[in-house]
Design a protein around this motif. Structure first.
Motif, PDB file in Angstrom:
ATOM      1  N   ALA A  19      -0.471   0.100  -4.587  1.00  0.00           N
ATOM      2  CA  ALA A  19       0.723   0.497  -5.327  1.00  0.00           C
ATOM      3  C   ALA A  19       0.643   0.088  -6.788  1.00  0.00           C
ATOM      4  N   GLY A  20       0.160  -1.101  -7.050  1.00  0.00           N
ATOM      5  CA  GLY A  20       0.114  -1.582  -8.419  1.00  0.00           C
ATOM      6  C   GLY A  20       1.482  -1.501  -9.080  1.00  0.00           C
ATOM      7  N   LEU A  21       1.506  -1.013 -10.285  1.00  0.00           N
ATOM      8  CA  LEU A  21       2.758  -0.940 -11.037  1.00  0.00           C
ATOM      9  C   LEU A  21       3.615   0.263 -10.668  1.00  0.00           C
ATOM     10  N   LEU A  22       3.111   1.172  -9.836  1.00  0.00           N
ATOM     11  CA  LEU A  22       3.910   2.335  -9.449  1.00  0.00           C
ATOM     12  C   LEU A  22       5.203   1.946  -8.755  1.00  0.00           C
ATOM     13  N   ARG A  23       5.224   0.829  -8.059  1.00  0.00           N
ATOM     14  CA  ARG A  23       6.440   0.377  -7.382  1.00  0.00           C
ATOM     15  C   ARG A  23       7.531  -0.021  -8.380  1.00  0.00           C
ATOM     16  N   LEU A  24       7.152  -0.288  -9.616  1.00  0.00           N
ATOM     17  CA  LEU A  24       8.130  -0.695 -10.625  1.00  0.00           C
ATOM     18  C   LEU A  24       8.754   0.488 -11.351  1.00  0.00           C
ATOM     19  N   ILE A  25       8.147   1.670 -11.196  1.00  0.00           N
ATOM     20  CA  ILE A  25       8.616   2.861 -11.892  1.00  0.00           C
ATOM     21  C   ILE A  25       9.310   3.769 -10.877  1.00  0.00           C
ATOM     22  N   PRO A  26      10.619   3.974 -11.008  1.00  0.00           N
ATOM     23  CA  PRO A  26      11.291   4.851 -10.049  1.00  0.00           C
ATOM     24  C   PRO A  26      10.875   6.305 -10.268  1.00  0.00           C
ATOM     25  N   ALA A  27      10.334   6.905  -9.217  1.00  0.00           N
ATOM     26  CA  ALA A  27       9.890   8.301  -9.301  1.00  0.00           C
ATOM     27  C   ALA A  27       9.742   8.869  -7.898  1.00  0.00           C
ATOM     28  N   GLN A  28       9.899  10.171  -7.790  1.00  0.00           N
ATOM     29  CA  GLN A  28       9.682  10.867  -6.524  1.00  0.00           C
ATOM     30  C   GLN A  28       8.215  11.303  -6.474  1.00  0.00           C
ATOM     31  N   PRO A  29       7.427  10.807  -5.513  1.00  0.00           N
ATOM     32  CA  PRO A  29       6.018  11.211  -5.461  1.00  0.00           C
ATOM     33  C   PRO A  29       5.861  12.668  -5.031  1.00  0.00           C
ATOM     34  N   THR A  30       4.797  13.286  -5.503  1.00  0.00           N
ATOM     35  CA  THR A  30       4.422  14.621  -5.063  1.00  0.00           C
ATOM     36  C   THR A  30       2.968  14.537  -4.628  1.00  0.00           C
ATOM     37  N   ILE A  31       2.752  14.655  -3.316  1.00  0.00           N
ATOM     38  CA  ILE A  31       1.421  14.497  -2.737  1.00  0.00           C
ATOM     39  C   ILE A  31       1.102  15.757  -1.942  1.00  0.00           C
ATOM     40  N   ARG A  45       0.826  -1.201   0.000  1.00  0.00           N
ATOM     41  CA  ARG A  45       0.000   0.000   0.000  1.00  0.00           C
ATOM     42  C   ARG A  45       0.865   1.258   0.000  1.00  0.00           C
ATOM     43  N   LEU A  46       0.381   2.300  -0.633  1.00  0.00           N
ATOM     44  CA  LEU A  46       1.026   3.606  -0.633  1.00  0.00           C
ATOM     45  C   LEU A  46       0.314   4.482   0.389  1.00  0.00           C
ATOM     46  N   VAL A  47       1.034   5.060   1.325  1.00  0.00           N
ATOM     47  CA  VAL A  47       0.427   5.947   2.316  1.00  0.00           C
ATOM     48  C   VAL A  47       0.498   7.368   1.769  1.00  0.00           C
ATOM     49  N   LEU A  48      -0.676   7.906   1.416  1.00  0.00           N
ATOM     50  CA  LEU A  48      -0.758   9.248   0.840  1.00  0.00           C
ATOM     51  C   LEU A  48      -0.896  10.312   1.925  1.00  0.00           C
ATOM     52  N   PHE A  49      -1.472   9.930   3.064  1.00  0.00           N
ATOM     53  CA  PHE A  49      -1.643  10.838   4.205  1.00  0.00           C
ATOM     54  C   PHE A  49      -1.659   9.950   5.435  1.00  0.00           C
ATOM     55  N   GLY A  69       3.410  19.188   1.652  1.00  0.00           N
ATOM     56  CA  GLY A  69       3.787  18.441   0.460  1.00  0.00           C
ATOM     57  C   GLY A  69       4.550  17.196   0.881  1.00  0.00           C
ATOM     58  N   LYS A  70       3.955  16.040   0.675  1.00  0.00           N
ATOM     59  CA  LYS A  70       4.564  14.762   1.075  1.00  0.00           C
ATOM     60  C   LYS A  70       5.349  14.209  -0.098  1.00  0.00           C
ATOM     61  N   GLY A  71       6.566  13.788   0.145  1.00  0.00           N
ATOM     62  CA  GLY A  71       7.426  13.284  -0.917  1.00  0.00           C
ATOM     63  C   GLY A  71       7.804  11.825  -0.761  1.00  0.00           C
ATOM     64  N   SER A  72       6.964  11.054  -0.065  1.00  0.00           N
ATOM     65  CA  SER A  72       7.253   9.641   0.174  1.00  0.00           C
ATOM     66  C   SER A  72       5.941   8.890   0.330  1.00  0.00           C
ATOM     67  N   TYR A  73       5.959   7.611  -0.020  1.00  0.00           N
ATOM     68  CA  TYR A  73       4.777   6.769   0.163  1.00  0.00           C
ATOM     69  C   TYR A  73       4.776   6.041   1.501  1.00  0.00           C
ATOM     70  N   ALA A  74       5.769   6.262   2.341  1.00  0.00           N
ATOM     71  CA  ALA A  74       5.858   5.573   3.629  1.00  0.00           C
ATOM     72  C   ALA A  74       5.009   6.293   4.679  1.00  0.00           C
ATOM     73  N   ALA A  75       4.582   5.557   5.702  1.00  0.00           N
ATOM     74  CA  ALA A  75       3.791   6.127   6.795  1.00  0.00           C
ATOM     75  C   ALA A  75       4.654   7.044   7.657  1.00  0.00           C
ATOM     76  N   ASN A  76       4.041   8.096   8.159  1.00  0.00           N
ATOM     77  CA  ASN A  76       4.643   9.032   9.115  1.00  0.00           C
ATOM     78  C   ASN A  76       5.895   9.747   8.617  1.00  0.00           C
TER      79      ASN A  76
END
Length: 133
Positions: free
Chosen positions: A64-76, A6-10, A95-102
Motif C-alpha cells: 500500500a505504501g502512501l496510497l492508504r493516506l490518499i483518499p481515492a477510489q481505485p480502478t483496477i 497489502r492491496l488486493v488487486l485480484f 473492473g475492481k473498485g476496492s483494494y479488499a479481498a473478494n
C-alpha cells in the motif's frame, strides 16, 4: 486496514475449464491486472489446467505504501484469457473498485466454470465465458 497493509488487486481464483462439458487438460490461462501506468506494477501470470481441467491463481497483491493516506477510489482492470488449440477465449473481465479481498463477487471467493463453447456474456459485474460456481 493499516497504512502499510497489502492491496488486493485480484483476489485468489480457482476454476475448471471445460469443452462440451468435458475437462480440458493443458489449456493455458493468462491473468493480467492493469492498475497504474507503471508496467512493473501490472503483473501478468500464466498457468495451465491439470488433467482434470482445474486451475488456480493466487491473489495478486501490492504494498500500500502512501496510497492508504490518499483518499481515492481505485480502478483496477482484471482479465483472464484462456488459450487452447490456437484459439483465445475471454474468460473473465472485471473492473475492481476496492483494494479488499473478494470484493469482485461481494465477499464470495472467485470459483469459476469456464465452458469454451459458451459465448462471452455478462454475469453480474463480470464479462466472459466463465460462470461463478
Amino acid at each position: 486496514m493499516g497504512v502499510f497493509s497489502r492491496l488486493v488487486l485480484f483476489s485468489e481464483v480457482r476454476g475448471t475449464v471445460l469443452k462440451e462439458g468435458k475437462s480440458v487438460a493443458g489449456a493455458e490461462l493468462v491473468q493480467k491486472v492493469v492498475w497504474s501506468d507503471d508496467e512493473d506494477k501490472n503483473p501478468t501470470r500464466h498457468t495451465k489446467t491439470d488433467e482434470n481441467g482445474t486451475f488456480a491463481f493466487p491473489a495478486i497483491e501490492s504494498s500500500a505504501g502512501l496510497l492508504r493516506l490518499i483518499p481515492a477510489q481505485p480502478t483496477i482492470q482484471q482479465t483472464i484469457v484462456i488459450r487452447y488449440e490456437g484459439v483465445e477465449y475471454m474468460a473473465w473481465m472485471h473492473g475492481k473498485g476496492s483494494y479488499a479481498a473478494n470484493t469482485e463477487l461481494d465477499g464470495r471467493p472467485i470459483k469459476l466454470i469456464c465452458e469454451l463453447t459458451r459465448q462471452p456474456d455478462y454475469e453480474g459485474k463480470h464479462y466472459g465465458i466463465c460462470r461463478v460456481v
